[in-house]
Design an enzyme around this catalytic site. Structure first.
Site, PDB file in Angstrom:
ATOM      1  CG  ASP A 232      49.941  35.854  16.669  1.00  0.00           C
ATOM      2  OD1 ASP A 232      50.418  35.330  16.152  1.00  0.00           O
ATOM      3  OD2 ASP A 232      50.449  36.824  17.317  1.00  0.00           O
ATOM      4  CD  GLU A 305      52.155  31.254  17.200  1.00  0.00           C
ATOM      5  OE1 GLU A 305      53.280  31.204  16.303  1.00  0.00           O
ATOM      6  OE2 GLU A 305      51.854  32.484  17.687  1.00  0.00           O
TER       7      GLU A 305
HETATM    8  C1  GLC Z   1      52.999  34.773  15.753  1.00  0.00           C
HETATM    9  C2  GLC Z   1      52.873  34.775  14.433  1.00  0.00           C
HETATM   10  C3  GLC Z   1      53.863  35.410  13.668  1.00  0.00           C
HETATM   11  C4  GLC Z   1      54.070  36.783  14.104  1.00  0.00           C
HETATM   12  C5  GLC Z   1      54.025  36.825  15.601  1.00  0.00           C
HETATM   13  C6  GLC Z   1      53.741  38.374  15.894  1.00  0.00           C
HETATM   14  O1  GLC Z   1      54.161  33.937  16.029  1.00  0.00           O
HETATM   15  O2  GLC Z   1      52.535  33.430  13.852  1.00  0.00           O
HETATM   16  O3  GLC Z   1      53.759  35.379  12.069  1.00  0.00           O
HETATM   17  O4  GLC Z   1      55.153  37.576  13.540  1.00  0.00           O
HETATM   18  O5  GLC Z   1      53.005  35.899  16.282  1.00  0.00           O
HETATM   19  O6  GLC Z   1      52.235  38.369  16.153  1.00  0.00           O
END
Ligand code: GLC
Ligand code: MG
Length: 588
Positions: A232, A305
């Protein structure tokens, strides 16, 4: 950041003249499981509730693993299931080693893994390295400066304003969820950094104890039998090093928005995309590979991500001497369309942007949605959902599906009063719809019955989307043709077609707003996807696109409103397409 991305797009647009784009690809070699996988994202809170509290849970997921098996997907990625105060619905973790009680227990998790193994499905967990919850014992100890935890988070005295004498945050940095990225802590008498919500303090990766602790998290879940992690929020993992006086630099105004609370108001030069972040991912890869070396079994994977520009994102793959993430997510089909709208040449550009920048020998991947974006059907238009599912399935590499995309689920309507997402809640009634991610998180639609078959309870944590009575699994399985059936046919084709697994790609947007994607492999059937993104009927001549395309093509898969017939052969020189029609054809 937005500016940089635009610049990059511009450079690429100039660099690639129109016409065919040809990509060489790896030849027919044996591939590891993840290289041709279909990943399916489950948002646990909204997938299936087993105990009637209106909140999805682990036993609910276990009870529906056969659905995933039936879809034909390879692996399910679960958004966070760990103990959490649920400020950011699980992305604020208070115990990285346990399960959120609403979702079940460690025993339930083990049962889920066991059932998945029986069905030959792989389970991937969400790894949230950037921050913990402020209710984590680590944070509580850090607040108290307990030994070993003093520097677990990014603490700072702040600055004294020379004019007023008042204490102010160390920098002007903004969090993702609107407002300052610094919060004053009374007890410790210092500010802490939080790139997300106030309740999500950033862990300090310049502290080796933190680095070790988070590797321990990886090993712990690998030992529980998971097949990897979706990592993440990587861009903000590291911030720039402070200067000799311990001061951080301010970001400058970006010009992207007038709204000074919005993160885009400032650049993110010092708070995103630092080189140390890339190195950390390489270290995690070593943790995964070591685990395999010691305990055997299948490879486990890292999916990263990042909404960063290509120059940064592509480094995650690794370099000549080091392996990195297996797959940094490719969000181009989302972001390019968000910026410029959906049409064939923008899709071509999104494909270019990935394939032309990806280092040789790596695996591509294609994403059209997730729990942070409005639903694909809503963003692209319902009439294009089959086309977009076709794209992610016939482009080379890995496909990623967010739960409900296979059904063509659309956004739920969420009023200001109903909004629970912190990004929405930190704004106001007038603008929350620009920020709230709740519309894409409404309960999964299983049936046309009460609560869409999601829960036996009296209510659900978010309301259902309006269209659940027609858009649901039960209905779409019984319809002669449905988004779900098209999706399943696409997965089946990917699994059986050597060409889709190993073939080269050639693609082109025509002047008529049609995208042609051709996959070829010597001694295997050629697969051609043809998508009309326009609102006019058109006729395409595929022999203009590829001179050897003169023999008739057999229709394998068609979008839901197409009036053509599967199994019928069509003349490639006069292939007619209705508005939004999307077809998958083969030479055999
Ligand atoms: C990422 C997740 C999101 C979350 C953020 C903080 O972007 O996909 O849903 O709010 O990280 O962890
Ligand atoms: Mg429940």
């Amino acid at each position: 950041m937005e500016l940089l991305r635009l610049l990059l797009l511009l450079v690429l647009a100039i660099g690639t003249s129109e016409g065919c784009q040809v990509q060489s690809s790896s030849s027919e070699t044996t591939k590891d499981w993840w290289e041709t996988a279909q990943f399916y994202q489950i948002y646990p809170r909204s997938f299936k509730d087993s105990d009637g509290d209106g909140i999805g849970d682990l036993n609910g997921i276990t009870s529906k693993l056969e659905y995933l098996k039936d879809l034909g997907v390879t692996a399910a990625w679960l958004s966070p299931i760990y103990t959490s105060p649920m400020v950011d619905f699980g992305y604020d973790i208070s115990d990285f080693f346990d399960i959120q009680p609403e979702y079940g227990t460690l025993e339930d998790f083990r049962a889920l893994i066991k059932r998945a193994k029986e069905l030959d499905l792989k389970i991937i967990l969400d790894f949230v390295p950037n921050h913990s919850s402020n209710e984590s014992v680590w944070f509580k100890k850090s607040v108290k400066r307990e030994k070993g935890y003093e520097d677990y988070y990014v603490w700072h005295d702040g600055k004294i304003n020379p004019e007023t004498g008042a204490r102010e945050p160390p920098t002007n940095w903004l969090q993702y969820f609107r407002g300052s990225a610094w919060e004053w802590n009374e007890e410790r008498q210092q500010y802490y950094l939080h790139q997300f919500a106030v309740q999500q303090p950033d862990l300090n990766y310049r502290n080796p104890l933190v680095v070790d602790q988070m590797k321990r998290v990886l090993r712990y879940w690998l030992n529980e039998g998971v097949s990897g992690f979706r990592c993440d929020a990587l861009p903000p993992l590291f911030e720039v090093l402070p200067d000799a006086d311990g001061q951080f630099p301010d970001e400058v105004v970006s010009g992207a928005t007038e709204d000074s609370e919005d993160r885009d108001y400032l650049t993110t030069t010092y708070i995103e995309n630092q080189p140390e972040t890339i190195d950390m991912v390489y270290q995690w890869r070593t943790v995964l590979d070591d685990h395999k070396r010691i305990y055997g079994g299948n490879s486990s994977v890292l999916l990263i991500e990042t909404y960063s520009p290509a120059w940064f994102t592509m480094q995650f793959y690794g370099n000549r001497s080091t392996e990195g993430a297996h797959l940094p997510f490719n969000f181009n089909l989302i972001t390019v369309m968000e910026q410029r709208g959906l049409n064939a040449s923008n899709v071509q550009e999104a494909i270019d942007l990935w394939l032309n920048n990806m280092p040789a020998g790596r695996t591509a991947n294609w994403v059209i949605g997730n729990h942070d974006k409005l639903r694909a059907s809503t963003r692209y238009g319902k009439e294009h959902i089959d086309a977009m599912n076709i794209l992610v399935m016939i482009l080379p590499g890995v496909s990623v599906t967010y739960q409900g995309e296979e059904l063509g689920m659309t956004d739920g309507k969420i009023s200001w009063e109903q909004t629970v997402d912190p990004w929405g809640c930190n704004s106001n009634a007038d603008i929350y719809e620009k920020y709230s991610r709740d519309p894409a998180r409404t309960p999964f639609q299983w049936t046309s019955g009460a609560n869409a078959g999601f829960s036996d309870g009296n209510s659900t944590w978010l309301p259902l989307a309006d269209d659940y009575q027609t858009v649901n699994v039960e209905q779409e399985l019984s319809d002669e043709l449905s988004h779900l059936k098209i999706y399943k046919a696409l997965v089946a084709l990917r699994k059986s077609s050597k060409t889709l697994q190993n073939g080269s790609i050639k693609y082109q947007a025509t002047a008529d707003n049609v995208l042609i994607v051709q996959r070829s492999l010597t001694s295997s059937a050629t697969i051609v996807g043809v998508i009309n993104f326009g609102s006019a009927a058109v006729t395409v001549d595929l022999s203009q696109f590829d001179k050897s395309r003169t023999e008739s093509l057999q229709l394998l898969i068609r979008s839901i409103d197409s009036t053509k017939t599967e199994g019928t052969r069509y003349d490639p020189k006069t292939l007619s397409l209705d508005p939004a029609e999307a077809l998958v054809l083969t030479t055999e």
